[in-house]
Every structure is written in structure tokens, then in C-alpha cells.
Design a protein around this motif. Sequence first.
Motif, mmCIF file in Angstrom:
data_model
loop_
_atom_site.group_PDB
_atom_site.id
_atom_site.type_symbol
_atom_site.label_atom_id
_atom_site.label_comp_id
_atom_site.label_asym_id
_atom_site.label_seq_id
_atom_site.Cartn_x
_atom_site.Cartn_y
_atom_site.Cartn_z
ATOM 1 N N LYS A 1 0.751 -1.388 0.120
ATOM 2 C CA LYS A 1 0.414 0.007 -0.134
ATOM 3 C C LYS A 1 0.579 1.474 0.026
ATOM 4 C CE LYS A 1 -3.267 -1.646 2.585
ATOM 5 N NZ LYS A 1 -4.562 -2.309 3.876
ATOM 6 N N SER A 2 2.306 1.085 0.412
ATOM 7 C CA SER A 2 3.322 2.532 -0.029
ATOM 8 C C SER A 2 4.456 1.356 0.101
ATOM 9 C CB SER A 2 2.949 2.721 1.248
ATOM 10 O OG SER A 2 3.038 2.164 2.862
ATOM 11 N N GLY A 3 4.865 2.512 -0.249
ATOM 12 C CA GLY A 3 6.677 2.924 -0.081
ATOM 13 C C GLY A 3 7.528 1.477 1.337
ATOM 14 N N ALA A 4 6.923 2.949 2.405
ATOM 15 C CA ALA A 4 7.064 2.293 3.685
ATOM 16 C C ALA A 4 6.947 1.100 3.688
ATOM 17 C CB ALA A 4 6.770 3.101 4.919
ATOM 18 N N GLU A 5 5.659 0.639 3.310
ATOM 19 C CA GLU A 5 5.348 -1.425 3.238
ATOM 20 C C GLU A 5 6.073 -1.859 2.903
ATOM 21 O OE1 GLU A 5 1.692 -4.434 2.956
ATOM 22 O OE2 GLU A 5 1.638 -1.743 2.279
ATOM 23 N N GLU B 38 7.766 4.545 9.670
ATOM 24 C CA GLU B 38 6.888 4.877 9.539
ATOM 25 C C GLU B 38 5.917 3.057 9.639
ATOM 26 O OE1 GLU B 38 4.620 6.628 4.842
ATOM 27 O OE2 GLU B 38 6.299 7.916 6.607
ATOM 28 N N HIS B 39 5.579 2.447 8.646
ATOM 29 C CA HIS B 39 4.780 1.083 8.549
ATOM 30 C C HIS B 39 5.356 0.387 9.709
ATOM 31 C CE1 HIS B 39 1.697 -1.825 6.824
ATOM 32 N NE2 HIS B 39 2.708 -3.086 6.822
#
Length: 537
Positions: free
Chosen positions: A88-92, A139-140
Motif C-alpha cells: 500500500k506504500s513505499g514504507a510497507e 513509519e509502517h
Amino acid sequence: MDKFDVAICEAIAVSQASANRMAAPNLGCATQVFARMCSAGMSLVRVAPLSRWVRSDFENWDFASVSGYACGLLDGFLLFRYLIKSPKSGAELQVRIDVMNINDCSRRIELHNNLGSLADVARFEKQRSEIQDRLKSNEHFITLPDLLQIQCLNGSVLMIDGRDEILAAVGFPKSQFDAMYGLWTQHLHILPMSFYRMESNGRGTGLENEVDRSYITQTLEICAAFLTDATDCMVAHFADAADSRKGLESRFQPGPVLNCPKRLTAPEATERDRPGYVKRYMIALGKPGITRWQNDPAIRKLAEERSRKLINSPWDTELLEVGQSREFAFLRDFWNLFQECTQSCLTLDLVRDLAKSSLEQIEPKRNIVTVTYWVESYLNEVYIFQCRLLDLIKFIQRKYKKDADFTEFVNAVGDSLAEFVKVALESLVNDRGTHVHQRRHRQADPELARLTQLDAMIDILGHTDLSLVREQSRKDATIWVTTQLRHYSDLSWHLLDEVCRGFSDGILLENDRIIVPSHLKDDPDDLLKGQEHITYL
């Protein structure tokens, strides 16, 4: 058996058709897991009874020989489905990769501790510490449950999704999985379930019997479903690989004779069809020039005059550049660099065809010289191709980075593509250096080294008993060089197509038009009005 045979054939064909691609980190890892699944599947189909993949004097109906590869295939399938899922995101995405890397480091630390290799232990502990620090600030990662965070940091888990979650996502009942996996591992590890009910000349002995036949059949059907599902996922991400799925007639190698690509009975005399993205760029760069030629009489007249002058007096004619706008100069240079790359690919195709033809006709005593000549021809052309392709990448980066809308895209994509090309051709470029700067065939090319020694042993030292060996060695060297030429001519077209594909998201429109950077456009509204400005003189 037939279902699994179809599944493994299509899986291997798709795996090979989708190789050497630029992809996101999770997708790249997923393709590697898929390749290992194909390897496990190939081993499984070879140990299964009544397989067309092997020839044997007898059939082994031992369920344990099948269950081991089935376990590996299932473990790979769960990891594959976990990795190929879009984050869902680059962090994930970073968390998924880092957690897997920490798990790998922890396993390696344990391995080298047991081996007493303290230097390796220290090296992997340092790597693990660096990844742990990176994870803690993600952050994830900090949104995950506390217990899961601890497990991720100490390397005790491979995935942030639990196995039950993955099973639910793929629609596989947990109870069925537990029963199946338990049965397989009991036989894999030779636990009591695998031998308590052995029967004389029957169950558990390797002789054909109803129970083992039933277990093997069910296992092959289940594994066929896993492979088919994973192959569907691969095709969803690499749509062009779908054409390689042809059931039992899928083409790949190594494999059964019927599945190996058909040998050509004559050189590939016809020019190959261009790959998909290369075609799109040819259209994008060619269409405006054709339009201008058709609509501008002055351009047609100028081109005809210059062409006739060159035809009539080639040695006395110097064609100077005609004054043109910045946009024309940009598109002209883009076209020229692109054409230089395609010309190198065409040259490699020609080397491939001419080499095969000449090696079939040359007299035996000139075999070494001929093979060496064609080896150096394709090595030099591959080096030229690499230089031209990297120049094309640099040109695109240099021209587009001055436009703020493209700067980040062309820098990141261009650097990745350049590294991709260098890695793919590194071994060839190094071999070229050996041929040019050191010795032509010793050490660099084993087949030529062998043939050289045979010539010396027979023609100089008189060991005529090796004549038949030399005859076979000449055939082996011919097969070797023609195989190399075919592979690397295919690879060069593939690399050019991948470079075109890599940049296409940013500079190529869906209607196959090149976007000109704003600072180079003659008319900033040209893209909206549909006007093209390009010619070839």
C-alpha cells in the motif's frame, strides 16, 4: 500426472519468458521464488512415476520421494503470494524486504556459529544491526503489533503476514492445509506415520500399490493448482509472457525434447520481428517525419537534392547539418541514437546467421580460426551495442532532466536501466577484454582451448589416436559458438526493449508519441494541437 505436467511446462515457459526484467523489489524477489518453485516442480515431475521427463527401467512408487518436493513447492507458493502482493506504500514495501533480510541474516548467523566461522558471524551481525536500525524508524513498521515488531527485529519471522492470513487470501482452507502439510512432512522426515503401516511388497516399499498411488495422485493435483495460480500471477505482471503458455507444447530449455525450442534447419535468413516497445518507439519517432515529408514540399525537395548529390559523388560530398529548431535537433538526435542501437542488434543477428553458415562449410583445418573470428566478432559488437545503449540512456537523461516534470523520473529510471544493462553484459564485456588484451582462447573459451590442445597433440606430437576426439571437439565448438551467438543476439534485443519500456511511462504517450521536453519545444501547445515536427535528411 497430466495436469501437473501441463502446469510445470507453462510455469517454466513463463518464468523464462519473463526473465531479465526491471521490476519493483518485491516483484523481483517474487520472480526468484517463482523460479525456485519451477525448479522444485521440475524435480517433482522427474521423481513421479510414469513421467515422460525421465527414462527408467522401473517405476518408484514411494510417496516420500514426492512429498519432499511438494513441501518445498507449497512453502515457496505461500512466500510467492506474499511477495507479489502490491504494497500500500513505499514504507510497507521496505518493511517487507527488510524483515525478510533480517530473517536471512539470522539464519546465516546461526549457520556460521555452528560452523565456527566467527568472521562471517560478525559480518552478518553488522548487516542485521543496520537493517534493524532502518526498520525502527520506518513509519509502517511502528504501526505493527508490539509482539510482531519484536519477532521481526530478532529475525524469527520471515513475513509480516501470518500464514493463516495468506491462506485466507488465496482461498485455501487452513484445516486442509494442516492435514496435507502434516502428511507430507511425516513422510519427508521418516516419522512413524511413514512406516507404521508398511506392507510387504506393498505400501511404503516403492512398489506400486493403491495407497501410495492415491497419495501421489492427490499431491500432484494439489501442486498443479499451486503452480497454475502462481503462473497466473506472473502473467498478470508480465502480460507478454502469456504467449509462452501452450500447455504440453510450451517451449523451454532444458527440458524434454518435445518442449525444447525447435532447432532451425537453416540459418535464420529472415529479419526478426521487432520487440513490442522497440516497435512503439519506431512508430513514435517515425510517424512525425513521415507526416512532415508528406506535407512539406520544401523538405522533400531538399532531401532529394542532398540524396542525389551523395549518390552521384559519394567521395566529394560533405553533407553539412541544415539549420533546424531545437525541437527538430532533439528529435533527430533521439532518432539517430535509437537507430544506432537497433543497427547493433541487427548486426548481431547477421553475425549469428553468417557464423552458422560459414562453420558448416569451412574446411576442418580452419575450424579454430573461424570459430575464434566469430567469437571476437560478436564480442566486439556486444561491446559496441552496450556503448550505444548507454549513450541513448544518457541522452534521454540529459535532455529531459532540465524539465522539472521529468528530472526525478529520468534520473532514477535511467540510472537503474544503465546498471541493469551493465550487469547483463558484464561477462561478455570482460570476455572481450580477455580476447583483445590477453590471449584469444586459452582460459577464456574452454571449447577453443580444448580444440587447440588437440591440434597440438595430433598435428605436432603425432597422437593420431585422438583424431576422433578432435572431430567431436570441432562439432562441440561449432555448437557452442552458435548457441552463444543466438543467445546474445536475443539478449541485445531484449535489453533495448527493456530500456524503451523503462522510459515509456514518462516520455511515451499511449498513442505512441514522444513527449518533447518543454524547454525544447517549438510550440508549447504542440502536444495538445497534435502537430509533429521531425524529419530525416
